[in-house]
Design a protein around this motif. Structure first.
Motif, short mmCIF file in Angstrom:
data_model
loop_
_atom_site.label_atom_id
_atom_site.label_comp_id
_atom_site.label_asym_id
_atom_site.label_seq_id
_atom_site.Cartn_x
_atom_site.Cartn_y
_atom_site.Cartn_z
N GLU A 199 0.81 -1.22 0.00
CA GLU A 199 0.00 0.00 0.00
C GLU A 199 0.85 1.27 0.00
O GLU A 199 0.31 2.38 -0.06
CB GLU A 199 -0.93 -0.01 1.23
N HIS A 200 2.17 1.11 0.09
CA HIS A 200 3.11 2.23 0.01
C HIS A 200 2.94 3.23 1.14
O HIS A 200 3.24 4.42 0.99
CB HIS A 200 2.99 2.95 -1.35
N THR A 201 2.44 2.77 2.26
CA THR A 201 2.28 3.66 3.42
C THR A 201 3.27 3.33 4.53
O THR A 201 3.57 4.18 5.36
CB THR A 201 0.85 3.58 3.97
N GLY A 202 3.75 2.09 4.57
CA GLY A 202 4.71 1.71 5.60
C GLY A 202 6.06 2.39 5.37
O GLY A 202 6.56 2.45 4.24
N LYS A 203 6.65 2.91 6.40
CA LYS A 203 7.92 3.62 6.27
C LYS A 203 9.07 2.62 6.39
O LYS A 203 9.92 2.70 7.29
CB LYS A 203 8.01 4.72 7.34
N ILE A 204 9.06 1.71 5.43
CA ILE A 204 9.99 0.58 5.46
C ILE A 204 10.61 0.38 4.08
O ILE A 204 9.90 0.38 3.06
CB ILE A 204 9.26 -0.72 5.88
N VAL A 205 11.92 0.25 4.04
CA VAL A 205 12.65 -0.18 2.86
C VAL A 205 13.12 -1.60 3.12
O VAL A 205 13.64 -1.90 4.20
CB VAL A 205 13.87 0.73 2.59
N VAL A 206 12.93 -2.49 2.16
CA VAL A 206 13.26 -3.90 2.37
C VAL A 206 14.29 -4.36 1.35
O VAL A 206 14.27 -3.94 0.19
CB VAL A 206 11.97 -4.77 2.30
N ALA A 207 15.20 -5.22 1.80
CA ALA A 207 16.18 -5.87 0.93
C ALA A 207 16.20 -7.34 1.30
O ALA A 207 16.01 -7.70 2.46
CB ALA A 207 17.56 -5.25 1.11
N ALA A 208 16.44 -8.21 0.33
CA ALA A 208 16.43 -9.65 0.60
C ALA A 208 17.47 -10.35 -0.25
O ALA A 208 17.71 -9.97 -1.40
CB ALA A 208 15.05 -10.25 0.34
N GLY A 209 18.08 -11.37 0.32
CA GLY A 209 19.08 -12.16 -0.39
C GLY A 209 20.12 -12.66 0.58
O GLY A 209 20.17 -12.28 1.74
N ARG A 210 20.98 -13.55 0.11
CA ARG A 210 22.00 -14.14 0.97
C ARG A 210 22.92 -13.07 1.55
O ARG A 210 23.25 -12.09 0.89
CB ARG A 210 22.84 -15.14 0.17
N LEU A 211 23.34 -13.28 2.78
CA LEU A 211 24.29 -12.37 3.42
C LEU A 211 25.70 -12.75 2.97
O LEU A 211 26.43 -13.45 3.67
CB LEU A 211 24.17 -12.43 4.94
N ALA A 339 20.38 8.90 -2.45
CA ALA A 339 19.61 9.94 -3.13
C ALA A 339 18.36 9.36 -3.78
O ALA A 339 17.27 9.96 -3.71
CB ALA A 339 20.49 10.62 -4.18
N ALA A 340 18.50 8.18 -4.42
CA ALA A 340 17.34 7.55 -5.06
C ALA A 340 16.29 7.16 -4.02
O ALA A 340 15.08 7.32 -4.25
CB ALA A 340 17.77 6.34 -5.87
N LEU A 341 16.74 6.63 -2.89
CA LEU A 341 15.81 6.27 -1.82
C LEU A 341 15.11 7.52 -1.27
O LEU A 341 13.89 7.52 -1.04
CB LEU A 341 16.53 5.53 -0.71
N ARG A 342 15.88 8.59 -1.06
CA ARG A 342 15.27 9.81 -0.53
C ARG A 342 14.23 10.38 -1.49
O ARG A 342 13.18 10.88 -1.06
CB ARG A 342 16.36 10.86 -0.25
N ASP A 343 14.49 10.31 -2.79
CA ASP A 343 13.52 10.82 -3.76
C ASP A 343 12.18 10.11 -3.62
O ASP A 343 11.11 10.74 -3.68
CB ASP A 343 14.05 10.64 -5.19
N ASP A 347 8.35 11.50 -1.93
CA ASP A 347 7.24 11.67 -2.88
C ASP A 347 6.38 10.41 -2.89
O ASP A 347 6.65 9.45 -3.63
CB ASP A 347 7.81 11.94 -4.27
N ALA A 348 5.34 10.41 -2.07
CA ALA A 348 4.46 9.24 -1.96
C ALA A 348 3.78 8.92 -3.28
O ALA A 348 3.60 7.75 -3.64
CB ALA A 348 3.42 9.46 -0.87
N SER A 349 3.37 9.95 -4.03
CA SER A 349 2.68 9.70 -5.30
C SER A 349 3.63 9.08 -6.32
O SER A 349 3.24 8.23 -7.13
CB SER A 349 2.09 11.01 -5.84
#
Length: 426
Positions: A199-211, A339-343, A347-349
């Protein structure tokens, strides 16, 4: 059509297993499909058995099983057919050579598909001559060492086709000039997510894959420090297991502590229901130095998430359209990632539009669509008929000579490195 996949170990967790299960299940809607696992360590597959697909094995390594093969003296002898250059060689033996050879020579399938270089070599050398032989590359040609690339050049001409997961890798294989081998790029498939789109409302960035170092979670954590400076209410959640030593996890934990990111960056074991975690997020991110494909990128897109990824070889640039369904930044560029993450955070829209585009564009990776591409390849190959099935004695002799020279050079380099390390400092 009867289609048989040869898989290293169907009973554990891995990207090749997952993509093979997805493809086999989609093909099984209309065809007779089986997966043959060379090794079996568990009673049931860790990722669940694919529906409508027969699953069998050749060597049983379950201790306590009535059919346990681990005590067979042949299993203590190194494999001769499975190439030593394949990284899994230590798990193979004279017993696996014998079982794989017996299985392939008697298998009356229309199409036999290998899923890693060592098994592709087995199929090239031992499969029933009437069957179509297809090798799959789930990594990249450039990721293989000199000896494996030599084995590929020598043995793969006995295949009818080779599929890669990116067009970039297909071009690399075509440049080898494998005579009579059709090289075609067909992406991995990812099923539709069973959870609701993000829903793009959670203030969460997620990454997944082997450490592992190549995933560059260290770079990502440093980049996220720049995000937290202006957006302290956002979190980065990383999902993935490391190797058995736990060294990478400890190093990342230390970095998080050093940067004061406790409460902002979280390391989690990889979860089976990753889609649920993706559904809680608003952005996905990948900081890898290289990718053979990028399954987790597609999974995030199928959940309706925009993805910020490094434009590394080979996968992300063939999955993400920069500025449409995600962002591509130069590899190793922590500030570019930040910078890309901050953009997107600001901007929620924008992230909602990109997420919707990601959901639409990722449909091209649906299992039925990918299965159609494989099936079309198999049908074309069956119409053409089997290709070359043996190599001349002269070529075989030249191959042995070249392999011996490569092995000698490798041994010399290893001895020199060991001697250098043993010299006292100063």
């Amino acid at each position: 059509m009867r289609i048989s996949f040869l898989l290293h170990n169907a009973y554990t967790i891995g990207g090749t297993i997952r993509s093979t299960f997805n493809l086999a299940s989609a093909l099984a809607d209309h065809h007779d499909v089986e997966i043959v696992s060379v090794l079996r360590y568990r009673k049931t597959p860790a990722m669940g058995a694919p529906p409508r697909v027969r699953l069998t094995h050749l060597v049983d390594l379950r201790r306590g099983s009535a059919h346990y093969d681990g005590d067979d003296p042949r299993h203590a002898q190194p494999a001769r057919v499975f190439p030593r250059a394949d990284g899994r060689h230590r798990q193979y033996s004279r017993l696996t050579d014998e079982r794989i050879g017996r299985h392939l020579s008697s298998l009356e399938a229309d199409v036999i598909v290998g899923t890693r270089p060592g098994l592709n070599v087995h199929i090239a050398r031992q499969a029933h001559p009437a069957a179509i032989r297809v090798g799959q590359e789930h990594l990249t040609l450039s990721g293989h060492g000199l000896r494996m690339r030599h084995e590929i050049r020598h043995r793969y001409p006995l295949l009818d086709a080779l599929t890669t997961v990116t067009e970039a890798d297909a071009r690399a294989y075509r440049q080898l000039g494998l005579p009579g081998v059709r090289v075609q790029a067909i992406a991995n498939s990812v099923p539709a997510m069973t959870t609701r789109p993000a829903e793009h409302t959670g203030k969460i960035v997620v990454a997944a894959g082997r450490l592992v170092p190549v995933k560059r979670y260290d770079l990502l954590i440093k980049a996220f420090a720049g995000v937290v400076a202006s957006h302290p209410d956002w979190q980065l959640r990383i999902f993935g297991r490391g190797d058995t030593t736990g060294n990478e996890r400890r190093a990342l934990s230390t970095l998080i502590d050093h940067l004061g990111l406790n409460g902002h960056v979280f390391l989690n074991d990889h979860v089976g229901a990753l889609a649920t975690e993706l559904g809680k997020a608003s952005i996905a991110v990948s900081a890898s130095d290289r990718e053979s494909f990028g399954m987790t990128i597609v999974e995030a897109m199928r959940c309706g998430l925009p993805v910020v990824a490094t434009d590394c070889p080979n996968g992300p640039r063939e999955i993400i359209t920069d500025g449409v369904d995600g962002r591509l930044v130069p590899p190793g560029d922590a500030e570019g990632l930040a910078a890309a993450l901050r953009d997107l955070i600001r901007d929620a829209s924008l992230r909602r539009r990109m997420g919707e585009a990601a959901g639409r564009n990722s449909v091209r990776f649906a299992p039925d669509h990918i299965a159609e591409q494989h099936l079309a390849l198999y049908q074309d190959l069956l119409k053409r008929g089997p290709g070359k099935r043996s190599l001349s004695p002269l070529r075989e002799a030249a191959h042995r000579t070249r392999t011996a020279a490569i092995d000698t050079a490798h041994t010399l380099r290893s001895t020199t490195r060991r001697a250098a390390r043993s010299q006292p400092a100063g």
